[in-house]
Design an enzyme around this catalytic site. Structure first.
Site, PDB file in Angstrom:
ATOM      1  N   ALA A  52       0.840  -1.199   0.000  1.00 33.35           N
ATOM      2  CA  ALA A  52       0.000   0.000   0.000  1.00 33.35           C
ATOM      3  C   ALA A  52       0.876   1.251   0.000  1.00 33.35           C
ATOM      4  O   ALA A  52       0.661   2.178  -0.795  1.00 33.35           O
ATOM      5  CB  ALA A  52      -0.918  -0.017   1.218  1.00 33.35           C
TER       6      ALA A  52
ATOM      7  N   LYS B 287      -1.874 -11.147  -5.955  1.00 35.34           N
ATOM      8  CA  LYS B 287      -1.342 -12.500  -5.897  1.00 35.34           C
ATOM      9  C   LYS B 287      -0.728 -12.732  -4.529  1.00 35.34           C
ATOM     10  O   LYS B 287      -0.412 -11.755  -3.870  1.00 35.34           O
ATOM     11  CB  LYS B 287      -0.311 -12.723  -6.994  1.00 35.34           C
ATOM     12  CG  LYS B 287       0.910 -11.783  -6.896  1.00 35.34           C
ATOM     13  CD  LYS B 287       1.944 -12.158  -7.893  1.00 35.34           C
ATOM     14  CE  LYS B 287       2.990 -13.040  -7.277  1.00 35.34           C
ATOM     15  NZ  LYS B 287       4.236 -12.347  -6.954  1.00 35.34           N
TER      16      LYS B 287
ATOM     17  N   LYS C 269       2.883  -3.252 -17.187  1.00 32.98           N
ATOM     18  CA  LYS C 269       4.159  -2.622 -17.548  1.00 32.98           C
ATOM     19  C   LYS C 269       4.101  -2.161 -19.004  1.00 32.98           C
ATOM     20  O   LYS C 269       3.565  -2.857 -19.864  1.00 32.98           O
ATOM     21  CB  LYS C 269       5.323  -3.594 -17.341  1.00 32.98           C
ATOM     22  CG  LYS C 269       5.464  -3.970 -15.861  1.00 32.98           C
ATOM     23  CD  LYS C 269       6.866  -4.229 -15.458  1.00 32.98           C
ATOM     24  CE  LYS C 269       6.931  -4.640 -14.002  1.00 32.98           C
ATOM     25  NZ  LYS C 269       7.701  -3.748 -13.166  1.00 32.98           N
TER      26      LYS C 269
ATOM     27  N   HIS D 108       3.801 -13.860 -13.730  1.00 36.14           N
ATOM     28  CA  HIS D 108       4.350 -12.780 -14.566  1.00 36.14           C
ATOM     29  C   HIS D 108       4.884 -13.303 -15.914  1.00 36.14           C
ATOM     30  O   HIS D 108       4.500 -12.811 -16.972  1.00 36.14           O
ATOM     31  CB  HIS D 108       5.482 -12.058 -13.845  1.00 36.14           C
ATOM     32  CG  HIS D 108       5.087 -11.467 -12.514  1.00 36.14           C
ATOM     33  ND1 HIS D 108       3.816 -11.035 -12.247  1.00 36.14           N
ATOM     34  CD2 HIS D 108       5.805 -11.226 -11.383  1.00 36.14           C
ATOM     35  CE1 HIS D 108       3.757 -10.566 -11.006  1.00 36.14           C
ATOM     36  NE2 HIS D 108       4.950 -10.676 -10.457  1.00 36.14           N
TER      37      HIS D 108
ATOM     38  N   TYR E 265      14.883  -3.528 -29.221  1.00 37.04           N
ATOM     39  CA  TYR E 265      15.931  -3.445 -30.232  1.00 37.04           C
ATOM     40  C   TYR E 265      16.048  -4.741 -31.016  1.00 37.04           C
ATOM     41  O   TYR E 265      15.733  -5.816 -30.517  1.00 37.04           O
ATOM     42  CB  TYR E 265      17.272  -2.989 -29.664  1.00 37.04           C
ATOM     43  CG  TYR E 265      17.848  -3.812 -28.540  1.00 37.04           C
ATOM     44  CD1 TYR E 265      17.513  -3.559 -27.214  1.00 37.04           C
ATOM     45  CD2 TYR E 265      18.767  -4.827 -28.801  1.00 37.04           C
ATOM     46  CE1 TYR E 265      18.055  -4.294 -26.180  1.00 37.04           C
ATOM     47  CE2 TYR E 265      19.324  -5.563 -27.773  1.00 37.04           C
ATOM     48  CZ  TYR E 265      18.959  -5.297 -26.458  1.00 37.04           C
ATOM     49  OH  TYR E 265      19.498  -6.034 -25.440  1.00 37.04           O
ATOM     50  N   LEU E 266      16.475  -4.543 -32.260  1.00 33.58           N
ATOM     51  CA  LEU E 266      16.589  -5.668 -33.183  1.00 33.58           C
ATOM     52  C   LEU E 266      18.049  -5.774 -33.590  1.00 33.58           C
ATOM     53  O   LEU E 266      18.632  -4.821 -34.110  1.00 33.58           O
ATOM     54  CB  LEU E 266      15.707  -5.398 -34.409  1.00 33.58           C
ATOM     55  CG  LEU E 266      15.697  -6.457 -35.488  1.00 33.58           C
ATOM     56  CD1 LEU E 266      15.125  -7.766 -34.987  1.00 33.58           C
ATOM     57  CD2 LEU E 266      14.873  -5.967 -36.689  1.00 33.58           C
ATOM     58  N   LYS E 267      18.625  -6.932 -33.331  1.00 30.99           N
ATOM     59  CA  LYS E 267      20.021  -7.131 -33.711  1.00 30.99           C
ATOM     60  C   LYS E 267      20.082  -7.533 -35.174  1.00 30.99           C
ATOM     61  O   LYS E 267      19.465  -8.530 -35.572  1.00 30.99           O
ATOM     62  CB  LYS E 267      20.651  -8.227 -32.862  1.00 30.99           C
ATOM     63  CG  LYS E 267      20.813  -7.828 -31.416  1.00 30.99           C
ATOM     64  CD  LYS E 267      21.654  -8.846 -30.708  1.00 30.99           C
ATOM     65  CE  LYS E 267      21.754  -8.488 -29.239  1.00 30.99           C
ATOM     66  NZ  LYS E 267      22.486  -9.495 -28.483  1.00 30.99           N
TER      67      LYS E 267
HETATM   68  P1  NDP Z   1       2.000  -7.012   4.445  1.00 32.84           P
HETATM   69  O1  NDP Z   1       2.586  -8.226   5.044  1.00 32.84           O
HETATM   70  O2  NDP Z   1       2.710  -5.717   4.626  1.00 32.84           O
HETATM   71  O3  NDP Z   1       0.491  -6.941   4.969  1.00 32.84           O
HETATM   72  C1  NDP Z   1      -0.389  -5.860   4.693  1.00 32.84           C
HETATM   73  C2  NDP Z   1      -1.159  -5.554   5.939  1.00 32.84           C
HETATM   74  O4  NDP Z   1      -1.974  -6.668   6.280  1.00 32.84           O
HETATM   75  C3  NDP Z   1      -0.284  -5.317   7.149  1.00 32.84           C
HETATM   76  O5  NDP Z   1       0.092  -3.958   7.240  1.00 32.84           O
HETATM   77  C4  NDP Z   1      -1.167  -5.735   8.296  1.00 32.84           C
HETATM   78  O6  NDP Z   1      -1.991  -4.644   8.652  1.00 32.84           O
HETATM   79  C5  NDP Z   1      -2.052  -6.809   7.696  1.00 32.84           C
HETATM   80  N1  NDP Z   1      -1.555  -8.133   8.069  1.00 32.84           N
HETATM   81  C6  NDP Z   1      -0.323  -8.641   7.870  1.00 32.84           C
HETATM   82  N2  NDP Z   1      -0.243  -9.904   8.324  1.00 32.84           N
HETATM   83  C7  NDP Z   1      -1.457 -10.205   8.819  1.00 32.84           C
HETATM   84  C8  NDP Z   1      -2.012 -11.363   9.408  1.00 32.84           C
HETATM   85  N3  NDP Z   1      -1.286 -12.466   9.571  1.00 32.84           N
HETATM   86  N4  NDP Z   1      -3.296 -11.329   9.788  1.00 32.84           N
HETATM   87  C9  NDP Z   1      -4.025 -10.235   9.600  1.00 32.84           C
HETATM   88  N5  NDP Z   1      -3.539  -9.108   9.046  1.00 32.84           N
HETATM   89  C10 NDP Z   1      -2.289  -9.092   8.654  1.00 32.84           C
HETATM   90  O7  NDP Z   1       1.774  -7.312   2.909  1.00 32.84           O
HETATM   91  P2  NDP Z   1       2.216  -6.495   1.643  1.00 32.84           P
HETATM   92  O8  NDP Z   1       1.754  -5.096   1.775  1.00 32.84           O
HETATM   93  O9  NDP Z   1       3.634  -6.749   1.373  1.00 32.84           O
HETATM   94  O10 NDP Z   1       1.415  -7.250   0.492  1.00 32.84           O
HETATM   95  C11 NDP Z   1       0.012  -7.236   0.410  1.00 32.84           C
HETATM   96  C12 NDP Z   1      -0.448  -8.255  -0.624  1.00 32.84           C
HETATM   97  O11 NDP Z   1       0.152  -7.952  -1.869  1.00 32.84           O
HETATM   98  C13 NDP Z   1      -0.036  -9.689  -0.304  1.00 32.84           C
HETATM   99  O12 NDP Z   1      -1.016 -10.551  -0.799  1.00 32.84           O
HETATM  100  C14 NDP Z   1       1.262  -9.863  -1.101  1.00 32.84           C
HETATM  101  O13 NDP Z   1       1.500 -11.196  -1.407  1.00 32.84           O
HETATM  102  C15 NDP Z   1       0.943  -9.045  -2.341  1.00 32.84           C
HETATM  103  N6  NDP Z   1       2.115  -8.520  -3.020  1.00 32.84           N
HETATM  104  C16 NDP Z   1       3.016  -7.728  -2.351  1.00 32.84           C
HETATM  105  C17 NDP Z   1       4.111  -7.199  -3.015  1.00 32.84           C
HETATM  106  C18 NDP Z   1       5.081  -6.292  -2.311  1.00 32.84           C
HETATM  107  O14 NDP Z   1       5.989  -5.790  -2.986  1.00 32.84           O
HETATM  108  N7  NDP Z   1       4.945  -6.043  -1.034  1.00 32.84           N
HETATM  109  C19 NDP Z   1       4.340  -7.481  -4.466  1.00 32.84           C
HETATM  110  C20 NDP Z   1       3.304  -8.285  -5.059  1.00 32.84           C
HETATM  111  C21 NDP Z   1       2.243  -8.782  -4.348  1.00 32.84           C
HETATM  112  P3  NDP Z   1      -2.598  -4.454  10.123  1.00 32.84           P
HETATM  113  O15 NDP Z   1      -1.746  -5.207  11.076  1.00 32.84           O
HETATM  114  O16 NDP Z   1      -2.553  -2.978  10.328  1.00 32.84           O
HETATM  115  O17 NDP Z   1      -3.969  -4.991   9.992  1.00 32.84           O
HETATM  116  C1  BG6 Z   2       6.335  -9.541  -7.242  1.00 31.13           C
HETATM  117  C2  BG6 Z   2       7.119 -10.645  -6.614  1.00 31.13           C
HETATM  118  O1  BG6 Z   2       5.168 -10.030  -7.811  1.00 31.13           O
HETATM  119  O2  BG6 Z   2       7.139  -8.936  -8.267  1.00 31.13           O
HETATM  120  C3  BG6 Z   2       8.444 -10.149  -6.076  1.00 31.13           C
HETATM  121  O3  BG6 Z   2       6.351 -11.189  -5.549  1.00 31.13           O
HETATM  122  C4  BG6 Z   2       9.222  -9.411  -7.146  1.00 31.13           C
HETATM  123  O4  BG6 Z   2       9.216 -11.230  -5.592  1.00 31.13           O
HETATM  124  C5  BG6 Z   2       8.345  -8.365  -7.792  1.00 31.13           C
HETATM  125  O5  BG6 Z   2      10.338  -8.795  -6.532  1.00 31.13           O
HETATM  126  C6  BG6 Z   2       9.051  -7.727  -8.984  1.00 31.13           C
HETATM  127  O6  BG6 Z   2       8.300  -6.663  -9.450  1.00 31.13           O
HETATM  128  P1  BG6 Z   2       8.996  -5.463 -10.203  1.00 31.13           P
HETATM  129  O7  BG6 Z   2       7.873  -4.660 -10.724  1.00 31.13           O
HETATM  130  O8  BG6 Z   2       9.816  -4.735  -9.181  1.00 31.13           O
HETATM  131  O9  BG6 Z   2       9.858  -6.066 -11.246  1.00 31.13           O
END
Ligand code: NDP
Ligand code: BG6
Length: 513
Positions: A45, A176, A210, A268, A411-413
């Site tokens: 987020a 995902k 992308k 991906h 690019y094309l080689k």
């Molecule tokens: P986080 O682990 O940061 O979790 C997001 C929020 O969910 C936390 O701030 C927390 O908020 C709440 N949370 C975390 N763990 C739990 C739990 N066990 N039970 C209940 N609430 C929980 O996740 P991300 O922000 O990294 O990712 C969010 C989603 O996006 C996931 O599905 C992840 O797989 C996917 N994703 C993430 C990427 C990344 O770069 N981070 C890339 C691609 C996909 P609070 O405690 O305030 O409720």
């Molecule tokens: C996410 C994967 O979906 O894509 C990560 O969970 C990976 O492991 C990321 O690092 C890569 O995304 P980007 O846009 O930074 O290439």
């Protein structure tokens, strides 16, 4: 339509318009969009969703009436959310402009509601607040589930039963991972469909947002020269390469349960492959494109364990700096066999692609960071100039490279004559480097995808049958790897990855680009 020398394709109007199918009409004075970021306190987020929403606001792409709500368990006031969000907003779109004023205007439209993910009561409170902001207008609601997958269903249940739009559309963006295998993915889909219709579910794969992936179809279908070459007749092999020069630091807990095949390949890279290999769709309509993609996925030959190589990075010291092993992460078990690298040889058993190897390679903690599609063409039959190039036949073939990131380029080689009186051949690139051609920043994938979700454009989101087909391809091999406890080939942090991937490629007469 040609505008400033750029081809713009007019949007396709869907044949029928239900509330859930309707695209948002930006001009409607009496409509509003409420965007709720569920899991607003989390990494994604902060890093991606709020900055993307700000970029859309800055570009004037959000509707006149909109509100953004953060929702999570953490206790926060509106002011605290704004402070948190403001730290990750940047003026990247136009660095010359001071966007501070716009940021303030944007932040004024951001609010926060603390609550549990499984509490109908908390979602009813959210609903009440949303209604206050919607101010009697037609209310459209978008929920972005930026939370761990084990709480997706709780949140969807509560959002759909206690906080869905009364008179507009309700859409849910799901991040995902969509399950770990065919079974768990199907169970997730079944559970989601208890509360939502398929057209309310927007499964995000941010690689589809992308710029260069979007451009793939334009390249193929709007240039006469590529499409006739796009088949087994002229293409020798295609490579899909994903490399990161950093490990899983900070995400080890998540990653160990999934591994690189589920994290990158099954989604991906496979999505890009489907777009690359599909037949010409009937139109640019989402269903026409997704119909073609799913046909490609269903035509794929079952993947054999023999055609897969796995690796895991180990610690390495370079220049006095010690880079950690994957298992040095405290959240990863010491004896973990989870692959952080994988290479696979895939085949599409249809008339267009019969026998052409589609090679995939994805890895963490490698020597560089890049995502590329490389298309290697066949040798020129009876090439008059081959002798001039040397003994290595590979050097003489054309290669088209679509560099998704960084330094986006196509690019094309080609082979050309070195200027001068002699006859010496050289290899050069016909190069479309985006940074040189366009001065505007390339939007982040999340901007495009969020805008599409608001507009009801599903082209870049994954349909459930695509998801099923993608899992069918990888599930058997994943099961086999896990049941056999296959030991990955260890490679040093910052290296080119396991040597096994080169043997795999060589088996199909391919050299990685
Ligand atoms: P986080 O682990 O940061 O979790 C997001 C929020 O969910 C936390 O701030 C927390 O908020 C709440 N949370 C975390 N763990 C739990 C739990 N066990 N039970 C209940 N609430 C929980 O996740 P991300 O922000 O990294 O990712 C969010 C989603 O996006 C996931 O599905 C992840 O797989 C996917 N994703 C993430 C990427 C990344 O770069 N981070 C890339 C691609 C996909 P609070 O405690 O305030 O409720
Ligand atoms: C996410 C994967 O979906 O894509 C990560 O969970 C990976 O492991 C990321 O690092 C890569 O995304 P980007 O846009 O930074 O290439």
């Amino acid at each position: 339509i040609l505008k400033d020398g750029i081809l713009s394709v007019p949007p396709v109007t869907p044949p029928e318009e239900s509330i859930d199918n309707a695209k948002f009409d930006f001009d409607k004075e009496n409509s509003t969009v409420s965007i709720t970021v569920v899991g607003a306190s989390g990494d994604l987020a902060k890093k991606k969703i709020f900055p993307a929403l700000f970029a859309l606001y800055y570009e004037g792409c959000l509707p006149k009436h909109f509100t953004i709500f953060g929702y999570a368990r953490s206790k926060m006031s509106d002011a605290e959310l704004r402070t948190m969000v403001s730290k990750t907003l940047t003026c990247r779109i136009d660095k010359r402009e001071n966007c501070g004023e716009k940021m303030d205007q944007f932040l004024e439209r951001c609010f926060y509601h603390p609550g549990q993910y499984d509490s109908q009561e908390n979602f009813l409170e959210l609903d009440k607040k949303l209604k206050e902001h919607e101010d009697g207008r037609v209310a459209n609601r978008l929920f972005y589930l930026s939370i761990p997958p084990n709480i997706f269903i709780d949140a969807v249940k509560c959002a759909s039963t206690s906080a869905s739009a009364a008179n507009g559309w309700t859409r849910v963006i799901v991040e995902k991972p969509f399950g770990r295998d065919s079974e768990s993915s199907a169970a997730l889909t079944r559970s989601l469909k208890q509360y939502l219709d398929e057209d309310q579910i927007f499964r995000i794969d941010h690689y589809l947002g992308k710029e260069l992936v979007e451009n793939l179809s334009v390249l193929r279908f709007s240039n006469l020269i590529f499409e006739p070459l796009w088949s087994r007749q002229y293409i020798r092999n295609v490579q899909f390469i994903f490399a990161e020069d950093f490990g899983t630091e900070g995400r080890g807990g998540y990653f160990d349960n999934y591994g690189i095949i589920r994290d990158i390949m099954q989604n991906h890279l496979l999505q890009i492959l489907a777009l690359f290999a599909m037949e010409t769709p009937v139109s640019l309509d989402a269903e026409d494109i997704r119909n073609e993609k799913v046909k490609v996925l269903r035509s794929m030959r079952p993947l054999r364990l023999d055609d897969v190589v796995t690796g895991q990075y180990k610690s390495h010291t370079r220049g006095g700096v010690k880079y950690p092993a994957y298992t040095d992460d405290k959240t990863v078990p010491n004896d973990s066999l989870t692959p952080t690298f994988a290479a696979a040889a895939l085949f599409i058993d249809n008339a267009r692609w019969d026998g052409v190897p589609f090679l995939m390679k994805a890895g963490k903690a490698l020597h560089d960071r890049r995502a590329e599609i490389r298309v290697q063409f066949r040798h020129v039959p009876g090439n008059l100039y081959n002798k001039n190039i040397g003994t290595d036949l590979d050097l003489a073939t054309n290669e088209l490279v679509i560099r998704v990131q960084p330094d986006e380029a196509i690019y094309l080689k080609i082979n050309n004559k070195v200027p001068g009186l002699g006859m010496r051949l050289d290899r050069s690139n016909l190069n479309l480097l985006y940074a040189a051609r366009y001065d505007k920043e390339i939007p982040d994938a999340y901007e495009r995808l969020l805008l599409d979700a608001i507009e009801g454009e599903r082209r870049l989101f994954i349909r459930s049958d695509e998801l099923d087909a993608a899992w069918s391809l990888f599930t058997p091999v994943l099961k086999e790897l896990e049941e056999k406890k296959t030991v990955p080939e260890y490679y040093p942090y910052g290296s080119r990855g396991p040597v096994g991937s080169h043997y795999l490629a060589a088996r199909y007469k391919v050299r990685w680009g």
